[in-house]
Scaffold this motif. Structure first.
Motif, short mmCIF file in Angstrom:
data_model
loop_
_atom_site.label_atom_id
_atom_site.label_comp_id
_atom_site.label_asym_id
_atom_site.label_seq_id
_atom_site.Cartn_x
_atom_site.Cartn_y
_atom_site.Cartn_z
N PRO A 1 24.46 9.35 -24.88
CA PRO A 1 25.87 9.07 -25.18
C PRO A 1 26.69 10.35 -25.07
CG PRO A 1 24.42 8.17 -26.89
CD PRO A 1 23.60 9.12 -26.05
N LYS A 2 27.76 10.28 -24.32
CA LYS A 2 28.51 11.49 -24.04
C LYS A 2 29.98 11.18 -23.81
CE LYS A 2 25.66 12.01 -20.46
NZ LYS A 2 25.07 10.66 -20.17
N ALA A 3 30.82 12.20 -23.93
CA ALA A 3 32.24 12.09 -23.58
C ALA A 3 32.48 12.86 -22.29
CB ALA A 3 33.10 12.66 -24.70
N GLU A 4 33.30 12.30 -21.43
CA GLU A 4 33.70 13.02 -20.20
C GLU A 4 35.12 13.51 -20.40
OE1 GLU A 4 32.64 13.70 -16.04
OE2 GLU A 4 32.92 11.54 -16.09
N LEU A 5 35.28 14.84 -20.33
CA LEU A 5 36.54 15.48 -20.65
C LEU A 5 37.20 16.15 -19.45
CD1 LEU A 5 35.48 17.15 -24.04
CD2 LEU A 5 36.37 14.84 -23.64
N HIS A 6 36.52 16.15 -18.31
CA HIS A 6 37.08 16.78 -17.10
C HIS A 6 36.77 15.87 -15.93
CE1 HIS A 6 37.74 20.81 -14.77
NE2 HIS A 6 38.10 19.76 -14.04
N LEU A 7 37.67 14.92 -15.71
CA LEU A 7 37.48 13.90 -14.68
C LEU A 7 38.84 13.54 -14.10
CD1 LEU A 7 37.56 10.60 -14.01
CD2 LEU A 7 35.61 11.93 -13.20
N HIS A 8 39.03 13.81 -12.82
CA HIS A 8 40.25 13.44 -12.12
C HIS A 8 40.06 12.04 -11.56
CE1 HIS A 8 41.82 17.63 -12.20
NE2 HIS A 8 40.53 17.93 -12.15
N ILE A 9 40.84 11.08 -12.02
CA ILE A 9 40.59 9.70 -11.60
C ILE A 9 40.75 9.56 -10.09
CG2 ILE A 9 42.96 8.87 -12.02
CD1 ILE A 9 39.58 7.04 -12.71
N GLU A 10 41.68 10.30 -9.50
CA GLU A 10 41.81 10.24 -8.04
C GLU A 10 40.57 10.77 -7.34
OE1 GLU A 10 46.02 10.87 -9.73
OE2 GLU A 10 44.03 11.74 -10.04
N GLY A 11 39.81 11.61 -8.02
CA GLY A 11 38.59 12.17 -7.46
C GLY A 11 37.39 11.26 -7.55
N THR A 12 37.62 10.01 -7.99
CA THR A 12 36.54 9.02 -8.02
C THR A 12 36.68 8.01 -6.88
OG1 THR A 12 37.67 7.42 -9.47
CG2 THR A 12 36.49 9.24 -10.53
N LEU A 13 37.58 8.29 -5.94
CA LEU A 13 37.85 7.36 -4.84
C LEU A 13 36.73 7.46 -3.80
CD1 LEU A 13 39.76 5.31 -3.52
CD2 LEU A 13 41.02 7.24 -2.52
N GLU A 14 35.80 6.54 -3.86
CA GLU A 14 34.68 6.51 -2.92
C GLU A 14 35.17 6.00 -1.56
OE1 GLU A 14 31.71 7.62 -3.44
OE2 GLU A 14 31.49 7.73 -5.63
N PRO A 15 34.52 6.42 -0.47
CA PRO A 15 34.97 6.01 0.87
C PRO A 15 35.10 4.50 1.04
CG PRO A 15 33.37 7.78 1.05
CD PRO A 15 33.40 7.39 -0.39
N GLU A 16 34.16 3.73 0.48
CA GLU A 16 34.22 2.28 0.63
C GLU A 16 35.49 1.70 0.01
OE1 GLU A 16 30.07 3.74 0.81
OE2 GLU A 16 31.71 3.99 -0.64
N LEU A 17 35.83 2.16 -1.20
CA LEU A 17 37.04 1.67 -1.85
C LEU A 17 38.29 2.15 -1.11
CD1 LEU A 17 38.35 0.09 -4.14
CD2 LEU A 17 38.24 2.17 -5.55
N ALA A 18 38.24 3.37 -0.59
CA ALA A 18 39.39 3.89 0.16
C ALA A 18 39.71 2.98 1.34
CB ALA A 18 39.12 5.31 0.64
N PHE A 19 38.69 2.54 2.07
CA PHE A 19 38.92 1.66 3.22
C PHE A 19 39.36 0.27 2.77
CE2 PHE A 19 37.33 4.79 6.08
CZ PHE A 19 37.81 4.40 7.34
N GLU A 20 38.82 -0.21 1.66
CA GLU A 20 39.23 -1.51 1.12
C GLU A 20 40.70 -1.50 0.75
OE1 GLU A 20 38.44 -3.95 -3.00
OE2 GLU A 20 36.70 -2.99 -2.04
N LEU A 21 41.15 -0.45 0.06
CA LEU A 21 42.55 -0.36 -0.34
C LEU A 21 43.46 -0.10 0.86
CD1 LEU A 21 42.26 1.67 -3.68
CD2 LEU A 21 42.43 -0.81 -3.37
N ALA A 22 42.96 0.67 1.83
CA ALA A 22 43.75 0.92 3.03
C ALA A 22 44.03 -0.39 3.77
CB ALA A 22 43.02 1.90 3.94
N ALA A 23 43.01 -1.25 3.87
CA ALA A 23 43.19 -2.54 4.53
C ALA A 23 44.16 -3.42 3.74
CB ALA A 23 41.85 -3.24 4.69
N ARG A 24 44.04 -3.40 2.43
CA ARG A 24 44.91 -4.21 1.57
C ARG A 24 46.37 -3.81 1.73
NH1 ARG A 24 44.01 -3.63 -4.81
NH2 ARG A 24 41.99 -4.57 -4.25
#
Length: 358
Positions: free
Chosen positions: A35-58
Motif C-alpha cells: 500500500p502506497k501513495a503516489e505523490l509525483h505523477l503527471h496525469i498527461e504522462g500516463t497517455l499510453e499510445p493505444e489510448l492516444a490513437f483511440e482519442l485521436a480517432a474519437r
C-alpha cells in the motif's frame, strides 16, 4: 508537509535505522501489493499510445505517427526536451471532459493494480487552455474520475495544478485565477516543465497567491537544475515537498536542512534514468538520500513514457540498488506521511501497511 508527518530525526539515526533493515527481498507481487501513495505523477504522462490513437480517432485529431507501434517507438527519446516535445504533441488528443476522465480512469485502474491507495495528480492546464480547452473541462474530467476511483477502487486523492515554468509568469497568474472557480477540487499548486533557466524565484508572487487561498505548494527542483533551485523553492515558494530534488546531495547544508525539517522528496528513479539525470540506475542517489535522513518517496512521474508505473519503479530499485521488505515499507510509509491526505485517511493507510507486513 502536513502536521501529522513524523517528527524530525537526525541523519545519523536515520542512517542507522535504514542500514539495520532485514535482508529479505520482496517479490514482484509483494511490491505491487504494497500500500502506497503516489505523490509525483503527471496525469498527461500516463497517455499510453493505444489510448492516444483511440482519442485521436474519437476527436478527429491527426497524430504525426502512422500507427500505435510507430508512436510507441517515438517514446524512446534522448533527453528532457525531446520528451517534452513528444509529450505536448500527443496531448492534442485530449479535448473533452470525457477524454480527461478516460485518461484518468486508465491511470487509476493501473495504479490500483500497483498498490496505489492515495494519488495526488499533477496536471498542466496551460498546455490545454493554449489549445482552446477550458480549464473547467480539464479539472472536471480528472476530478470526476478521481471521485469514481474513491468509490469503486478505494483510492483517495486530489489535484495539484502545475504551472509551466517555461511560460510567462503572467500566464501562471491567469491560470491560477481561472482555476479558483474550481477551488474545491484543488489540493495545491506545483511547478514543472523544463527546469534550467527558469528558477523558482520567478514564480514567488503566484505561489504566494495560491498559499493565501489555502493551497499546498510543491515544486520540481534539483533534477536537471542545481541544488540552489531547491533552496529557492523552499525559501521563496514555500514548497512543502520537493519533486525530484536528487541534486540536493551537492549541498551538504541543504541535505541537513531537508533531514532536520522532514521536507519530503518525491523521487522518480526510472524517470531519472530515462532523462539522463542519473543515466546509470545503479548509481541513483535514492538510498543515499534516505541514509542521510531525508524523507524520500518513490514515484513514477510520467509512466507511459518512462517505462514503468510505481510498483515497476520499486521493482527496478530492488533489482538494481537492492531493496529489502523493510526498506520498501519505509518508502511507502514516508509516501503516506508526506501526502496531503487527512489525518484519518493517513491512519487508515498506515493500518493497511501494517497488514501488508503481517
Amino acid at each position: 508537509m502536513t502536521d501529522s508527518t513524523a517528527p524530525a530525526s537526525s541523519p545519523s539515526r536515520a542512517s542507522s535505522a535504514f542500514s539495520a533493515f532485514s535482508a529479505s527481498s520482496p517479490s514482484d507481487d509483494a511490491l505491487r501489493a504494497l500500500p502506497k501513495a503516489e505523490l509525483h505523477l503527471h496525469i498527461e504522462g500516463t497517455l499510453e499510445p493505444e489510448l492516444a490513437f483511440e482519442l485521436a480517432a474519437r476527436n478527429g485529431v491527426a497524430l504525426p505517427f502512422a500507427s500505435v507501434d510507430e508512436l510507441a517507438a517515438a517514446y524512446d527519446f534522448a533527453d528532457l526536451q525531446s520528451f517534452l516535445d513528444l509529450y505536448y504533441a500527443t496531448m492534442a488528443v485530449l479535448q473533452t471532459e470525457d477524454d480527461f476522465a478516460e485518461l484518468t480512469r486508465h491511470y487509476l485502474r493501473r495504479a490500483s493494480e500497483q498498490g496505489v491507495r492515495h494519488a495526488e495528480l499533477f496536471f498542466d492546464p496551460q498546455a490545454h487552455t493554449a489549445r482552446g480547452v477550458p480549464i473547467e473541462t480539464v479539472i472536471d474530467g480528472i476530478g470526476g474520475a478521481l471521485d469514481e476511483a474513491e468509490r469503486d477502487l478505494g483510492i483517495s486523492g486530489g489535484l495539484i495544478l502545475c504551472f509551466l515554468r517555461d511560460q510567462p509568469v503572467a500566464s501562471a497568474d491567469r491560470t491560477l485565477s481561472a482555476a479558483l472557480t474550481r477551488r474545491e477540487r484543488l489540493l495545491g499548486v506545483g511547478l514543472d516543465s523544463a527546469e534550467v533557466g527558469y528558477p523558482p524565484s520567478l514564480f514567488q508572487d503566484v505561489f504566494a497567491r495560491a498559499r493565501a487561498e489555502g493551497l499546498h505548494a510543491v515544486a520540481h527542483a534539483g533534477e536537471e537544475g542545481p541544488a540552489g533551485y531547491v533552496v529557492e523553492a523552499l525559501d521563496l515558494l514555500g514548497a512543502e515537498r520537493i519533486d525530484h530534488g536528487i541534486r540536493s546531495l551537492d549541498d551538504p547544508a541543504l541535505i541537513e536542512r531537508l533531514a532536520r525539517d522532514r521536507i519530503p522528496l518525491t523521487v522518480c528513479p526510472l524517470s531519472n534514468q530515462r532523462l539522463q539525470a542519473t543515466p546509470d540506475l545503479a548509481l541513483h542517489p535514492l538510498h543515499s538520500l534516505a541514509e542521510a535522513g531525508v524523507a524520500v518517496t518513490i514515484n513514477s512521474d510520467d509512466p507511459a513514457y518512462f517505462g514503468g508505473y510505481i510498483a515497476d519503479n520499486f521493482i527496478a530499485v530492488r533489482d538494481t540498488l537492492g531493496l529489502t521488505s523493510a526498506q520498501a515499507e519505509a518508502y511507502a510509509r514516508t509516501s503516506i506521511d508526506a501526502s496531503f491526505a487527512s489525518d484519518a485517511r493517513k491512519a487508515e493507510l498506515r493500518r493497511e501497511l501494517e497488514a501488508w507486513r503481517g
